[in-house]
Motif scaffolding. Structure first.
Motif, mmCIF file in Angstrom:
data_model
loop_
_atom_site.group_PDB
_atom_site.id
_atom_site.type_symbol
_atom_site.label_atom_id
_atom_site.label_comp_id
_atom_site.label_asym_id
_atom_site.label_seq_id
_atom_site.Cartn_x
_atom_site.Cartn_y
_atom_site.Cartn_z
ATOM 1 N N ARG A 227 0.818 -1.211 0.000
ATOM 2 C CA ARG A 227 0.000 0.000 0.000
ATOM 3 C C ARG A 227 0.851 1.259 0.000
ATOM 4 O O ARG A 227 2.047 1.212 0.301
ATOM 5 C CB ARG A 227 -0.919 -0.007 1.212
ATOM 6 C CG ARG A 227 -0.174 0.032 2.543
ATOM 7 C CD ARG A 227 -1.096 0.405 3.677
ATOM 8 N NE ARG A 227 -1.981 -0.708 4.023
ATOM 9 C CZ ARG A 227 -2.972 -0.609 4.902
ATOM 10 N NH1 ARG A 227 -3.238 0.548 5.462
ATOM 11 N NH2 ARG A 227 -3.688 -1.651 5.223
ATOM 12 N N ALA B 73 -2.121 -1.081 -4.922
ATOM 13 C CA ALA B 73 -3.489 -1.603 -4.926
ATOM 14 C C ALA B 73 -4.038 -1.800 -3.519
ATOM 15 O O ALA B 73 -5.242 -1.740 -3.309
ATOM 16 C CB ALA B 73 -3.541 -2.903 -5.713
ATOM 17 N N THR C 271 -3.755 0.204 -1.077
ATOM 18 C CA THR C 271 -4.036 1.487 -0.421
ATOM 19 C C THR C 271 -5.536 1.638 -0.175
ATOM 20 O O THR C 271 -6.328 1.439 -1.096
ATOM 21 C CB THR C 271 -3.574 2.659 -1.317
ATOM 22 O OG1 THR C 271 -2.281 2.350 -1.833
ATOM 23 C CG2 THR C 271 -3.537 3.963 -0.549
ATOM 24 N N LEU D 275 -9.086 3.145 -0.140
ATOM 25 C CA LEU D 275 -9.694 4.174 -0.993
ATOM 26 C C LEU D 275 -9.869 5.484 -0.239
ATOM 27 O O LEU D 275 -9.686 6.560 -0.814
ATOM 28 C CB LEU D 275 -11.074 3.696 -1.462
ATOM 29 C CG LEU D 275 -11.205 2.991 -2.813
ATOM 30 C CD1 LEU D 275 -12.675 2.718 -3.080
ATOM 31 C CD2 LEU D 275 -10.607 3.823 -3.936
ATOM 32 N N ILE E 130 -6.802 7.599 -0.416
ATOM 33 C CA ILE E 130 -6.616 8.223 -1.725
ATOM 34 C C ILE E 130 -7.589 9.384 -1.885
ATOM 35 O O ILE E 130 -7.189 10.494 -2.262
ATOM 36 C CB ILE E 130 -6.827 7.179 -2.844
ATOM 37 C CG1 ILE E 130 -5.709 6.137 -2.778
ATOM 38 C CG2 ILE E 130 -6.879 7.853 -4.210
ATOM 39 C CD1 ILE E 130 -5.905 4.959 -3.681
ATOM 40 N N GLU E 131 -8.837 9.148 -1.562
ATOM 41 C CA GLU E 131 -9.830 10.199 -1.772
ATOM 42 C C GLU E 131 -9.605 11.397 -0.853
ATOM 43 O O GLU E 131 -9.803 12.534 -1.265
ATOM 44 C CB GLU E 131 -11.244 9.632 -1.634
ATOM 45 C CG GLU E 131 -11.552 8.692 -2.793
ATOM 46 C CD GLU E 131 -13.036 8.445 -3.021
ATOM 47 O OE1 GLU E 131 -13.700 8.088 -2.028
ATOM 48 O OE2 GLU E 131 -13.504 8.596 -4.155
ATOM 49 N N LEU F 41 -11.741 11.375 -7.435
ATOM 50 C CA LEU F 41 -11.953 10.264 -8.352
ATOM 51 C C LEU F 41 -13.356 10.512 -8.916
ATOM 52 O O LEU F 41 -14.355 10.348 -8.213
ATOM 53 C CB LEU F 41 -11.915 8.917 -7.613
ATOM 54 C CG LEU F 41 -10.591 8.543 -6.949
ATOM 55 C CD1 LEU F 41 -10.718 7.203 -6.218
ATOM 56 C CD2 LEU F 41 -9.464 8.463 -7.992
ATOM 57 N N HIS G 235 -17.526 2.472 -1.675
ATOM 58 C CA HIS G 235 -16.550 1.818 -0.794
ATOM 59 C C HIS G 235 -17.160 0.576 -0.147
ATOM 60 O O HIS G 235 -16.533 -0.440 -0.076
ATOM 61 C CB HIS G 235 -16.100 2.778 0.319
ATOM 62 C CG HIS G 235 -15.330 3.954 -0.176
ATOM 63 N ND1 HIS G 235 -14.453 4.654 0.613
ATOM 64 C CD2 HIS G 235 -15.292 4.569 -1.383
ATOM 65 C CE1 HIS G 235 -13.908 5.642 -0.083
ATOM 66 N NE2 HIS G 235 -14.417 5.620 -1.292
ATOM 67 N N THR H 270 -10.178 -1.078 -0.693
ATOM 68 C CA THR H 270 -8.886 -0.724 -1.268
ATOM 69 C C THR H 270 -9.031 -0.324 -2.734
ATOM 70 O O THR H 270 -10.025 -0.634 -3.382
ATOM 71 C CB THR H 270 -7.915 -1.916 -1.219
ATOM 72 O OG1 THR H 270 -8.480 -2.974 -2.002
ATOM 73 C CG2 THR H 270 -7.677 -2.397 0.197
ATOM 74 N N LEU H 271 -7.978 0.310 -3.225
ATOM 75 C CA LEU H 271 -7.943 0.679 -4.641
ATOM 76 C C LEU H 271 -8.039 -0.575 -5.508
ATOM 77 O O LEU H 271 -8.740 -0.600 -6.524
ATOM 78 C CB LEU H 271 -6.644 1.439 -4.938
ATOM 79 C CG LEU H 271 -6.371 1.766 -6.396
ATOM 80 C CD1 LEU H 271 -7.452 2.674 -6.969
ATOM 81 C CD2 LEU H 271 -5.005 2.441 -6.560
ATOM 82 N N CYS I 11 -11.498 -1.814 -5.839
ATOM 83 C CA CYS I 11 -12.270 -0.863 -6.645
ATOM 84 C C CYS I 11 -12.076 -1.156 -8.135
ATOM 85 O O CYS I 11 -13.026 -1.182 -8.911
ATOM 86 C CB CYS I 11 -11.809 0.548 -6.273
ATOM 87 S SG CYS I 11 -12.159 1.828 -7.447
#
Lengths: 484, 356
Positions: free
Chosen positions: B50, B66, B68, B70, B73-74, B84, B90, B96-97, B100
């Motif tokens: 991550r 991948a 990480t 979400l 990130i957001e 995004l 979620h 996670t990314l 997603c």
């Protein structure tokens, strides 16, 4: 199978005018938009129906004859370069718009329909097809799908892959695949994305459903001149940092400005080192707001002159210069070679100065036009094919530019495709394992490699022979292969 | 970090040699989605890899591992005034990314801004042989090689273990406003498709319980002008409403019955199926809560006749596959692609389709 036998079998289901084999009839098909690469095909066929395509493909499959699909022939990477022992299949006669659904905002079209013809047909409904490659008057939608074409508005509106919903595809054994759907997604793998940009290597597209979007109420353009290319690059970053996604953002360097100004008299500032064109579109309110902000950003970024289009005629005349960059190159030089690398924008100044150094080293002039919003560079190397050795020198220069794009974290092709032209640089961009996956994808659709063979993905053997010996992540690229 | 990749890779290679399969496991937020993995599968937890790999707001690109979360990130994007744009659901803060991308699900803004796949620029994966591969990149336009990056989206981990993903990002809209209009589903479908053909800043739509909700996004002046044109009442807590649709916390979704996701042509009339419906994406997405498990064929047929497909999104019905079956020709292509990426059938077998 002999040429005569093939002709005979093709003539069984195609009318005489749809099977060409005399040298003078084959001539017009020997190259696409990249005229430096030429090859006369064995036979050219011009099917008019899907059933005829099915039969051509089955014949090719049965007789192990390579087949190369061709749209309008405007491609810039030699993707439609014929195969010497193959059939070239022109899809130009499949040029009907099969239907427009204004409420659902879609158009169903055949592959030979011209890009601009779709927007023309959708106009009465206040709709248009967004991707607008510079060749949109001539290029076909089938070719756009094969290359995943973009255009000057793609930062905001996307590439072909973002603007199509469904494809009808024929496989090499004549089987029909319905890929995508009338909905916004479909079950299974995203084969729609895989087909888009696959350069005619996986199947033959016979029908395309495209998305149509509303024509913006208004479009307005800001033109800003800069005395330094780095400042222009920073201005682009500043626009993005302000939360603006312009409809189009284009940059031209000094040589280009001079070449187009002589040609068109668009009113460009001849003292500028770079000119930025930044367009806003949308509702009246949105555009008014955005244009004001863009103007302020250009000023703060050190523009030496800023003009805003006051009406549609002026907007088009500002654009005219940018759109005439290629013809202008053709006017100041007997030949030009267009590159298509894409880089993270932050490396613009470094890459441009690298190009300048190469330009001096090779003694060849280079004009730079740049889709600044999305980092797609189009260096135009000016050369004379009649000067012995100059084409070879040009290709080498071009290859070095692409290597530089890879080193900057970019790619060798943003929108023109690999085709025949950049096949060697694919060896630099990808490791052998990755190329193997590409060959695997190809084999999943076309195990005998009859569709456009030899394009887009180099063999591992070719990469090894090139002896490029590129170093990736500290290791040699093809340690498993013998050297020659 | 390389050790983590080496470890994943070794696990894959060992599984391939011993004919085991692996069940790729991220944050576990979408375990309910898709078919159960076939056969005996060992779990491959991929949350350890991550972190943000590269983020420069002015390049409009973020690259992250991948594993990480979400939310991480957001929130980083929001701090920088970006998002995004496909508004991925979620379903849990552990999302996670990687999950997603593998599930390929998009939220309310999808019809206006695009889907997950539209924003994917590049991936780094381990294939079924444990090979570390990269496709695409961190630039907006890239047509070198086949688009393997987008192929990963929605493939439910059957083609590779995602390691890193780069995405195009967009600025947050300056202003947003949600309107509510009273109308029935028929009217809403007609109205939404008409509006979608006009240059209006509509960024999300939802029809539920006889109310149509429309979100406008853009410059303040543009949003106000559009409100004038569209009419309707401004909704006080629009943000909360869209969040409840995106995360399925809205009352509509609170049911023990099966939840179906029907992706259809946007203009098809309201589907006559048992249960209650909620509509998004200008009519292109219909959610159906259907208590009648014998309606499966009717649901799948309705979706097919509407130009799309139906997914059994939540809830199990014995013997019923989650995803709409493929035509024989397409299934062949899928099987052959799977064979190329994962010849030993190690990665998430059966998760997408029982056959592979």
């Amino acid at each position: 199978m002999s040429v005569n036998d093939l002709i005979k079998r093709l003539s069984a289901f195609l009318p005489p005018e749809a099977v060409l084999y005399e040298t003078e009839d084959l001539k017009p098909y020997e190259c696409d938009g990249l005229s430096a690469y030429r090859q006369t095909p064995m036979i050219v066929v011009l099917p008019q129906t899907e059933q005829q395509i099915v039969e051509v493909l089955r014949l090719c499959h049965d007789t192990q004859t390579p087949v190369v699909a061709r749209g309008a022939g405007t491609g810039l990477s030699g993707g439609a370069l014929p195969h010497a022992e193959g059939i070239l299949m022109s899809l130009a006669k499949l040029n009907r718009i099969l239907g427009i659904d204004p409420l659902a905002r879609t158009a169903r079209v055949q592959p030979g329909v011209r890009n601009l013809a779709i927007s023309d047909a959708a106009k009465p409904y206040g709709l248009y097809y967004a991707p607008d490659p510079s060749s949109q008057i001539a290029c076909s939608i089938g070719g756009n799908v094969a290359e995943n074409s973009g255009g000057v508005h793609c930062l905001k509106y996307g590439l072909t892959v973002h603007n199509i919903l469904k494809l009808r595809v024929l496989t090499i054994d004549g089987e029909i695949l319905e890929i995508g759907s009338d909905a916004l997604d479909s079950a299974g793998f995203d084969l729609l994305a895989l087909m888009t940009g696959s350069e005619g290597m996986l199947g033959i597209v016979t029908e395309i459903t495209v998305k149509l979007i509303p024509v913006p109420e208004k479009a307005q353009l800001v033109m800003a001149a800069f005395d330094d290319i780095q400042k222009a690059g920073n201005a682009v970053a500043n626009v993005i940092a302000a939360g603006i996604i312009p409809a189009g953002m284009e940059m031209m360097d000094k040589i280009t400005i001079h070449a187009v100004e002589e040609f068109l008299h668009a009113g460009y500032d001849l003292n500028a080192e770079a000119i930025l064109l930044c367009e806003s579109d949308g509702s009246e309110e949105e555009v008014a707001n955005e244009i004001e902000r863009i103007h302020a950003i250009m000023k703060a970024s050190g523009a030496t002159g800023i003009s805003m289009s006051r009406n549609e005629a002026e907007r088009l005349s500002f654009w005219a210069g940018r759109k005439a960059a290629f013809p202008a190159a053709g006017r100041v030089s007997p030949d030009y070679y267009c590159m298509d690398g894409t880089i993270p924008r932050k490396h613009l100044a470094k890459v441009l100065s690298g190009i300048e150094t190469l330009s001096e080293a090779y003694g060849l002039r280079c004009m730079n036009v740049f889709h600044a919003g999305d980092g797609n560079l189009h260096p135009l190397i000016l050369y004379d094919a009649n000067t012995p050795g100059e084409l070879e020198k040009t290709e080498e220069f071009g290859g070095k530019i692409l290597e530089m794009c890879i080193q900057a974290g970019g790619t060798i092709t943003g929108e023109h495709g690999v085709g025949m032209e950049k096949i060697n640089q694919m060896c630099s961009q990808f490791k052998s394992n990755e190329l193997e996956i590409f060959h695997g994808v190809k084999a999943a659709f076309d195990p005998q490699s009859l569709l456009n063979p030899g394009k887009a993905v180099p063999t591992l053997h070719r990469c090894a022979e090139l002896g490029a010996m590129h170093v990736h992540s500290g290791s040699e690229k093809f340690p498993e292969l013998p050297r020659f | 970090m390389q050790e983590i990749i080496d470890q994943y890779s070794a696990t894959i290679r060992v599984a391939a040699e011993n004919n085991h399969s692996l069940h790729i496991h991220g944050g576990g937020s979408k375990v309910f989605y898709g078919n159960l993995p076939r056969g005996q599968a060992e779990a491959l937890d991929v949350t350890a890899y991550r972190g943000i790999v590269d983020y420069e707001p002015t390049e409009l690109v973020i690259a992250a591992c991948a594993g990480t979360p979400l939310v991480e990130i957001e929130s980083l994007l929001h701090e920088n005034g970006q998002m995004l744009a496909f508004e991925p659901p979620h379903f849990s803060e552990t999302a996670t990314l990687g999950g997603c991308i593998a599930s390929g699900l998009s939220g309310p803004r999808r019809a206006a801004a695009g889907a997950v796949r539209d924003f994917v620029l590049g991936v780094r994966i381990l294939d079924g042989r444990g090979r570390d591969l990269q496709f695409g990149g961190r630039v907006m336009k890239n047509v070198a090689g086949y688009d393997v990056s987008r192929l990963m989206v929605g493939s439910m981990g059957t083609l590779g273990v995602l390691l890193e993903v780069s995405l195009k990002i967009l600025p947050l809209p300056v202003s947003e406003k949600t309107l509510s209009l009273e109308m029935d589903a028929e009217q809403a479908i007609e109205q939404l498709n008409r509006w979608a053909g006009k240059p209006l800043p509509v960024s999300a739509t939802c029809h539920v319980d006889g109310q149509l909700y429309v979100r406008l996004s853009g410059a303040d002046s543009a949003v106000q002008a559009a409100h004038q044109k569209l009419g309707g009442e401004a909704v006080a807590d629009g943000k909360h409403f869209w969040q409840s649709i995106r995360e399925q916390t809205h009352d509509f979704f609170q049911s023990q019955a099966a939840l179906w996701r029907l992706s259809v042509k946007s203009t098809v009339p309201e589907l006559t199926l048992p249960g209650k419906q909620l509509m998004e994406w200008n009519g292109a997405l219909r959610w159906l809560i259907c208590p009648d498990d014998s309606a499966v064929d009717a649901i799948r047929q309705a979706a097919r006749e509407s130009g799309g497909h139906a997914t059994l999104f939540r809830g199990e019905i014995p013997g019923i596959p989650v995803f709409t079956s493929l035509s024989p020709a397409l299934e062949d292509v899928h099987r052959r692609l799977k064979q190329q990426f994962d010849p030993a059938g190690v990665l998430n077998p059966g998760r997408l389709y029982p056959a592979f």
